[in-house]
Design an enzyme around this catalytic site. Structure first.
Site, PDB file in Angstrom:
ATOM      1  N   LYS B 176       0.864  -1.177   0.000  1.00  0.00           N
ATOM      2  CA  LYS B 176       0.000   0.000   0.000  1.00  0.00           C
ATOM      3  C   LYS B 176       0.903   1.230   0.000  1.00  0.00           C
ATOM      4  O   LYS B 176       2.033   1.185   0.479  1.00  0.00           O
ATOM      5  CB  LYS B 176      -0.947   0.012   1.192  1.00  0.00           C
ATOM      6  CG  LYS B 176      -0.346   0.120   2.567  1.00  0.00           C
ATOM      7  CD  LYS B 176       0.039   1.483   3.058  1.00  0.00           C
ATOM      8  CE  LYS B 176      -1.056   2.492   2.941  1.00  0.00           C
ATOM      9  NZ  LYS B 176      -0.545   3.824   3.481  1.00  0.00           N
ATOM     10  N   THR B 187       5.378   6.332   3.986  1.00  0.00           N
ATOM     11  CA  THR B 187       4.107   5.628   4.288  1.00  0.00           C
ATOM     12  C   THR B 187       3.758   4.587   3.275  1.00  0.00           C
ATOM     13  O   THR B 187       2.731   4.578   2.622  1.00  0.00           O
ATOM     14  CB  THR B 187       2.890   6.494   4.523  1.00  0.00           C
ATOM     15  OG1 THR B 187       3.185   7.360   5.576  1.00  0.00           O
ATOM     16  CG2 THR B 187       1.684   5.656   4.991  1.00  0.00           C
ATOM     17  N   GLU B 271      -1.190   9.662  -5.066  1.00  0.00           N
ATOM     18  CA  GLU B 271      -2.332  10.544  -4.807  1.00  0.00           C
ATOM     19  C   GLU B 271      -2.565  11.526  -5.952  1.00  0.00           C
ATOM     20  O   GLU B 271      -1.729  12.374  -6.227  1.00  0.00           O
ATOM     21  CB  GLU B 271      -2.128  11.298  -3.502  1.00  0.00           C
ATOM     22  CG  GLU B 271      -2.474  10.411  -2.311  1.00  0.00           C
ATOM     23  CD  GLU B 271      -2.102  11.032  -0.988  1.00  0.00           C
ATOM     24  OE1 GLU B 271      -1.458  12.087  -0.971  1.00  0.00           O
ATOM     25  OE2 GLU B 271      -2.459  10.434   0.037  1.00  0.00           O
ATOM     26  N   ASN B 393      -4.918  15.998  -0.204  1.00  0.00           N
ATOM     27  CA  ASN B 393      -4.091  16.283   0.954  1.00  0.00           C
ATOM     28  C   ASN B 393      -4.529  17.496   1.754  1.00  0.00           C
ATOM     29  O   ASN B 393      -4.125  17.666   2.899  1.00  0.00           O
ATOM     30  CB  ASN B 393      -2.623  16.398   0.536  1.00  0.00           C
ATOM     31  CG  ASN B 393      -2.073  15.020   0.266  1.00  0.00           C
ATOM     32  OD1 ASN B 393      -2.054  14.186   1.145  1.00  0.00           O
ATOM     33  ND2 ASN B 393      -1.680  14.777  -0.972  1.00  0.00           N
TER      34      ASN B 393
END
Lengths: 398, 398
Positions: B176, B187, B271, B393
């Site tokens: 992920k 992350t 993203e 974000n």
């Protein structure tokens, strides 16, 4: 000392800003000129990018002699990555100014800002220089400031006046910035003039200090441009007596105040910026550590989008600090946003986030991180990362 | 060797992904479990961020012994910046898994991803673990991949099969990522399992090489997270004979292929990403120089917004390269975008920009910069910077 975010008259200099047709927008001012009556003390600070635009190569070489008579600046084309034709163009541009002013071409410093990789039209440029020379005026700094804009939304000027060496002296400046602002003054141009009588070495020392705490302490997007230039000129028209040590430091302080006002205006008008955020790091093990942390926070896209969203995102700020490589102990640090303590001793402060969020709705706020490890401090000004930043930069084209 | 961007069955492991109610969205899967039949060879690579989440502290300590039996992963909370209560929570979480599986708690590695600064609800977590233990299945890797997602829009799995040490062996992985991807796996969580019989040292060596050319060679926004973890486990169920040197290198290559497929999927699903861009730098003076330049280009917001705008912006790419501090001569370099040469020997290639722009309309393209100074090379995968990046974000909150 009186500091204003508007021009003051500085004896011995005249300014102009005209439209030469170098920008796409019809009628937009795009050629600025600063002229002294003869060669005066000069100093400069330039980009450290390995790719330097043609005008940077020439201006830095010329200013290294400590004397200049004129500065000519165009927007619309950066004259960068243009090879030998670009160097010739910059030299011819200076010669055109010298011909109009009746001065030595080697006393003219060129600056360019705008799109990279293209030469501007020299015929148009030369016509513009002719009109600029005809329009020179002691009150022309604002027009000059307008002519050097690219994606800036407003002209930026500042001034300071103070008594020094037995005389009233004035310092005034103009700057452009907007996109690509960072670590070392990216696509930022600033021009500071003073009527103080100072030597080139004194001017250089004052400019260096002023730049470190202003233009080099702001960041919009972490990029460093090929054309960054800060130039200072001192006419000596104030006829002050030679400055002693204390007076030199007052002079440097006043120049710093002008530079800081300009730098602040640059961030305030950063591309798409909706926030002006002061990042203050203290308690770091060293000053260098504090600076690394401040820059990492100030340039993190995740932190900057959180600023845009008025989100007191402790995680992103702490993660950015931790990613800087500087010494840091999450169990000790303290973090305030907008004056509200939101993290302390490795934990969030319960119930504080909403108050911090309220403060972040304002146009300006501070992020204060105290590492409690030593006495290293650093401060930076930055902006947020908004939809408009993406819009402006996805559409502004080669 | 056969490589697929989907799971393969790996003997000796079972997987599950369930909803424990840790995420805000009702019914969203948020707890994943991988279980071996007993303690098996294990290796890990972890974030270098100075702020490490509680599960990272515990998992890195446990995997250093080279043996693990299970991995438990939750999304919805990063359990980072949570002090001692966070460490206790992570330890209790492992104990809950050990109780369900009837194994030693020290053989369980915990991972968390999600919001920083909050503890998750342990009662919900324990219930989730119970259901996950009941749902374990040899075919559950896809469900596991779904449970570890945060802002990812799709689960990411990959596998490779090859003949090795006299047996057919399989390697499969799930990952992920999405936001905060960078320099060192920000992350990002990835889990790779294999039925090969390899020692912990062999597994560690293969994982290290695989990570360097995959997870550490991608970047979405230059940030590095507090929770990044890559874990590998090898059950030995394939019962291959001990691997010789050449076979160990084939094994590492296969693990690299799985890691690269996962890494590519991470960038593809970055993203708001609309582009997958390969940055390839060659001809740098050193490998380190090539890497600095590639990272600087890949992380420049100005370059990334130009990718979004399909703008072959030579100036921004060259300026980013020049800002990296690496040796560079603008008069020598050559730049291609989408296979079209757009800059050469310090100048734009006349008429080439339109063709490059056409290529940039595709979902994937390459930026190739040849510095012609030496033999240093580096490659990175990155994405563009879009409106949606800002939207995601600015709205994803603490």
């Amino acid at each position: 000392m009186k500091v204003l975010s508007e021009p003051a008259r500085v004896r011995g200099f005249r300014f102009a800003g005209v439209s030469a047709g170098l920008k796409t927008a019809a009628g937009a001012k795009d050629l600025g000129l600063i002229a002294a009556e003869n060669q005066v003390s000069a100093a400069g600070v330039f980009t450290t990018n390995r790719v330097k635009a043609a005008p940077v190569v020439i201006a830095s070489e010329r200013v290294s002699r400590g004397r200049l008579q004129a500065v000519v600046v165009n927007s619309g084309s950066a004259n960068c990555f243009t090879g030998k034709p670009g160097l010739r163009l910059a030299l011819n541009s200076c010669a055109a100014v010298a011909a109009e002013l009746g001065c030595d071409g080697a006393g003219v410093a060129p600056c360019s800002t705008g799109v990279i990789g293209h030469l501007y039209d020299f015929e148009k440029y030369r016509d513009g220089v002719r009109r600029a020379a005809g329009a020179l005026s002691e009150d022309g700094l604002e027009e000059f400031a307008r002519a050097i804009m690219t994606t800036d939304t407003r002209p930026k000027t500042a001034s300071a006046t103070l008594r020094l060496g037995g005389r009233e002296i004035a310092i005034a400046g103009a700057a452009k910035g907007s996109g690509m602002l960072s670590p070392h003054m990216a696509t930022m141009l600033a021009f500071i003039v003073t009527d103080a009588a100072v030597t080139p070495a004194q001017l250089r020392a004052a400019l260096k200090g002023a730049s470190a705490s202003s233009f080099n302490a702001i960041t919009v997007d972490g990029d460093m441009s090929t054309n960054d230039t800060v130039l200072a000129m001192a006419s000596g028209a104030a006829e002050n007596r030679a400055l002693g040590e204390r007076e030199r430091s007052l002079f440097a302080e006043a120049m710093g105040a002008v530079a800081s006002s300009l730098a602040r205006q640059l961030v305030y008008d950063g591309e798409g910026a909706t926030k002006l955020v002061a990042i203050r790091v203290r308690g770091a093990r060293t000053r260098a550590d504090a600076e690394r942390i401040a820059r990492r926070i100030a340039n993190s896209p995740l932190v900057k989008t959180a600023f845009f969203g008025c989100d007191p995102n402790v995680g992103r700020i702490i993660a950015a600090a931790g990613a800087s490589g500087a010494a840091l102990d999450p169990e000790r640090l303290e973090l305030k946003v907008g004056g509200v303590k939101i993290a302390s001793r490795g934990m969030l402060v319960v119930g504080a986030l909403q108050a911090a969020q309220e403060r972040m709705r304002e146009r300006e706020f501070a992020v204060e991180l105290d590492l409690k490890l030593g006495s290293g401090e650093a401060a930076l000004l930055t902006s947020d990362l908004s939809f408009d930043y993406v819009k402006i930069n996805a559409e502004y084209t080669t």
